[in-house]
Write a protein that holds these residues in place. Structure first.
Motif, PDB file in Angstrom:
ATOM      1  N   GLY A 171       0.802  -1.212   0.000  1.00 26.80           N
ATOM      2  CA  GLY A 171       0.000   0.000   0.000  1.00 26.80           C
ATOM      3  C   GLY A 171       0.840   1.268   0.000  1.00 26.80           C
ATOM      4  N   HIS A 172       2.150   1.155   0.113  1.00 30.38           N
ATOM      5  CA  HIS A 172       3.052   2.305   0.015  1.00 30.38           C
ATOM      6  C   HIS A 172       4.373   1.816  -0.571  1.00 30.38           C
ATOM      7  CE1 HIS A 172       4.464   0.502   3.774  1.00 30.38           C
ATOM      8  NE2 HIS A 172       5.599   1.127   3.563  1.00 30.38           N
ATOM      9  N   ILE A 173       5.167   2.761  -1.069  1.00 35.05           N
ATOM     10  CA  ILE A 173       6.440   2.406  -1.694  1.00 35.05           C
ATOM     11  C   ILE A 173       7.559   2.710  -0.721  1.00 35.05           C
ATOM     12  CG2 ILE A 173       7.982   2.834  -3.633  1.00 35.05           C
ATOM     13  CD1 ILE A 173       5.529   3.484  -5.280  1.00 35.05           C
ATOM     14  N   ARG A 174       8.315   1.679  -0.357  1.00 39.24           N
ATOM     15  CA  ARG A 174       9.352   1.836   0.661  1.00 39.24           C
ATOM     16  C   ARG A 174      10.505   2.713   0.202  1.00 39.24           C
ATOM     17  NH1 ARG A 174      10.615  -4.165   2.377  1.00 39.24           N
ATOM     18  NH2 ARG A 174      10.460  -4.463   0.157  1.00 39.24           N
ATOM     19  N   ALA A 175      10.803   2.733  -1.067  1.00 37.47           N
ATOM     20  CA  ALA A 175      11.944   3.505  -1.564  1.00 37.47           C
ATOM     21  C   ALA A 175      11.705   5.004  -1.436  1.00 37.47           C
ATOM     22  CB  ALA A 175      12.235   3.162  -3.010  1.00 37.47           C
ATOM     23  N   LEU A 176      10.450   5.409  -1.301  1.00 35.63           N
ATOM     24  CA  LEU A 176      10.134   6.827  -1.178  1.00 35.63           C
ATOM     25  C   LEU A 176      10.058   7.280   0.273  1.00 35.63           C
ATOM     26  CD1 LEU A 176       7.433   7.077  -3.954  1.00 35.63           C
ATOM     27  CD2 LEU A 176       9.881   7.486  -4.130  1.00 35.63           C
ATOM     28  N   ALA A 177      10.179   6.354   1.225  1.00 35.48           N
ATOM     29  CA  ALA A 177      10.165   6.704   2.649  1.00 35.48           C
ATOM     30  C   ALA A 177      11.510   7.312   3.028  1.00 35.48           C
ATOM     31  CB  ALA A 177       9.897   5.467   3.492  1.00 35.48           C
ATOM     32  N   PRO A 178      11.562   8.143   4.081  1.00 36.03           N
ATOM     33  CA  PRO A 178      12.821   8.724   4.497  1.00 36.03           C
ATOM     34  C   PRO A 178      13.812   7.655   4.956  1.00 36.03           C
ATOM     35  CG  PRO A 178      11.023   9.496   5.899  1.00 36.03           C
ATOM     36  CD  PRO A 178      10.451   8.580   4.879  1.00 36.03           C
ATOM     37  N   ALA A 179      15.076   7.923   4.756  1.00 38.56           N
ATOM     38  CA  ALA A 179      16.120   6.989   5.157  1.00 38.56           C
ATOM     39  C   ALA A 179      16.219   6.942   6.678  1.00 38.56           C
ATOM     40  CB  ALA A 179      17.458   7.410   4.561  1.00 38.56           C
ATOM     41  N   GLY A 180      16.711   5.831   7.195  1.00 36.28           N
ATOM     42  CA  GLY A 180      16.944   5.725   8.624  1.00 36.28           C
ATOM     43  C   GLY A 180      15.733   5.266   9.410  1.00 36.28           C
ATOM     44  N   GLY A 181      14.748   4.687   8.753  1.00 25.98           N
ATOM     45  CA  GLY A 181      13.610   4.150   9.461  1.00 25.98           C
ATOM     46  C   GLY A 181      12.611   5.184   9.936  1.00 25.98           C
ATOM     47  N   GLY A 182      12.744   6.427   9.542  1.00 26.84           N
ATOM     48  CA  GLY A 182      11.751   7.425   9.887  1.00 26.84           C
ATOM     49  C   GLY A 182      12.025   8.165  11.177  1.00 26.84           C
TER      50      GLY A 182
END
Length: 138
Positions: A101-112
């Motif tokens: 349901g979301h794209i992990r590559a577009l999430a901030p680095a470092g686990g958020g």
């Protein structure tokens, strides 16, 4: 387009099976010590392969790691092979996007979570600052 053509993404064990169904994986023929690697197989859905390649052509120059991947592969192997490589990576992102349901590559680095204890995705404080672990003396 991808949703209509791929269908339920749960029927694929992983992104490699989806890219293989789209025909974006290279041929691999092997017998004992002799290995032949060839062009992409072009087996499977023509529409998914076409859409992935068109999306790879349309990747903006500000796309970060996708652009650097295309430039790195194009330098070694050529522009067309680099476009297919980026299309394969985009199809991998499509797999994870449909599954999670979301794209992990577009999430901030470092686990958020930043090192100052702030959640980067929501901007609020977490339980406390993250402290570096002590290293044993060398």
């Amino acid at each position: 387009m991808f949703v209509a053509e791929v269908g339920e993404v749960d029927r694929f064990a992983g992104p490699a099976q989806l890219t293989s169904r789209a025909g974006l994986t290279p041929r691999h023929r092997e017998s004992d010590l002799v290995v032949h690697r060839g062009r992409i197989t072009k087996q499977g859905s023509t529409l998914v392969r076409w859409a992935a390649v068109e999306a790879a052509h349309g990747v903006p120059h500000t796309a970060g790691w996708l652009t650097s991947t295309r430039a790195r592969v194009a330098e070694r192997r050529g522009r067309n092979i680099a476009t297919v490589a980026v299309a394969r990576k985009l199809l991998t992102l499509v797999y994870y996007g449909l599954r999670d349901g979301h794209i992990r590559a577009l999430a901030p680095a470092g686990g958020g979570v930043s090192r100052f204890g702030r959640d980067r995705t929501r901007g609020r404080a977490t339980s406390g600052p993250r402290r570096p672990t002590a290293r044993p003396p060398a």
